[in-house]
Enzyme design. Structure first.
Site, PDB file in Angstrom:
ATOM      1  N   HIS B  20       0.849  -1.195   0.000  1.00  0.00           N
ATOM      2  CA  HIS B  20       0.000   0.000   0.000  1.00  0.00           C
ATOM      3  C   HIS B  20       0.887   1.248   0.000  1.00  0.00           C
ATOM      4  O   HIS B  20       2.091   1.163  -0.231  1.00  0.00           O
ATOM      5  CB  HIS B  20      -0.987  -0.050   1.166  1.00  0.00           C
ATOM      6  CG  HIS B  20      -0.338  -0.218   2.496  1.00  0.00           C
ATOM      7  ND1 HIS B  20      -0.124   0.828   3.346  1.00  0.00           N
ATOM      8  CD2 HIS B  20       0.185  -1.307   3.105  1.00  0.00           C
ATOM      9  CE1 HIS B  20       0.479   0.382   4.438  1.00  0.00           C
ATOM     10  NE2 HIS B  20       0.677  -0.908   4.304  1.00  0.00           N
ATOM     11  N   ILE B  21       0.303   2.398   0.253  1.00  0.00           N
ATOM     12  CA  ILE B  21       1.040   3.649   0.004  1.00  0.00           C
ATOM     13  C   ILE B  21       2.296   3.788   0.853  1.00  0.00           C
ATOM     14  O   ILE B  21       3.327   4.239   0.370  1.00  0.00           O
ATOM     15  CB  ILE B  21       0.123   4.879   0.237  1.00  0.00           C
ATOM     16  CG1 ILE B  21      -0.986   4.900  -0.829  1.00  0.00           C
ATOM     17  CG2 ILE B  21       0.923   6.171   0.154  1.00  0.00           C
ATOM     18  CD1 ILE B  21      -1.925   6.074  -0.702  1.00  0.00           C
TER      19      ILE B  21
END
Lengths: 157, 96
Positions: B20-21
């Site tokens: 994810h980010i």
């Protein structure tokens, strides 16, 4: 997964007020609450959770884009909104630039795959310069909705 | 033939929430310290390891296998540094 599957159309803001991260996130979450996508009672908890996530590292990912997000047990499916800032928001982005395009996501805690697929979808379109430029130029929520539909249908070239 | 040194390494995404980010940002921050090109391949897709949007678009879930491909003078060091992030599951006790 398509943008129109998880972006709540009625909550899109094309003139987000507020120059700070806190104000921008509050404005977007309030917009989701105003249209009933999140419960008013959960609003403050969601804002706090998103800001806490930002403390771990900014979601300002460069190119004038930020993707603030959180997991929250109050939603049973991923909901998102889009906001455009005309003056830019200070977001402590990786490249130091202000952000003009914000995607805010709230996802159920037990569905990490949905969050990843939403990020995949958003990033795939943001890599398209046409999408970014048209999005920044959109003046009304309706213009954003039409752009999302064109992106979903791969009509942007 | 390209005379630039190349270095490849396979890594596995162990993160429960996938790439994810936050981990993507860590990869880019580390990758940008090196001058070499860094490609990251998942299946038949290859993206720029110095681009957050590119890496996010991989949607690499837990268990996904990625191939790091460095090309340039410091390719070996870059691949080593990125692989180390995966090996310690992106845990960091110091701010990047």
């Amino acid at each position: 997964m398509k943008l129109s599957d998880f972006v709540v159309r009625q909550s899109i803001l094309t003139d987000l007020k507020g120059a700070t991260k806190d104000a921008a996130i509050r404005g977007m979450v309030e917009s989701l609450a105003a249209v009933g996508s999140i419960k008013p009672l959960d609003q403050e908890g969601i804002i706090a959770a998103i800001l806490k996530r930002e403390e771990l590292g900014s979601t300002g990912i460069g190119k004038g884009v930020a993707v603030p997000h959180t997991k929250h047990p109050s939603v049973d499916k991923l909901v998102a909104t889009i906001a455009l800032s005309r003056t830019g928001v200070e977001f402590a982005s990786l490249d130091g630039d202000k952000v003009q395009i914000l995607f805010l996501l709230v996802s159920p805690p037990d569905r990490p795959g949905d969050h990843l697929r939403a990020l995949e979808n958003i990033s795939r379109h943001l890599r398209n310069d046409n999408f970014c430029n048209f999005l920044k130029q959109a003046q009304t929520p309706q213009a954003v909705i039409e752009l999302l539909e064109e992106a979903d249908n791969n009509q942007l070239g | 033939m390209n005379s630039n040194p190349t270095c490849t390494r396979e890594v596995i995404v162990k993160l429960e929430n996938g790439l994810h980010i936050r981990p993507v940002s860590q990869i880019v921050k580390v990758a940008q310290k090196f001058s070499c090109e860094l490609a990251i391949r998942k299946g038949d897709r290859t993206v720029d390891g110095k681009s957050i949007l590119d890496l996010m678009s991989l949607a690499a879930e837990q268990g996904a296998s990625l191939l790091l491909e460095g090309r340039g003078d410091d390719a070996a060091q870059a691949v080593e540094a990125i692989a180390a992030l995966f090996e310690r599951d992106f845990a960091s006790d110091r701010p990047e």
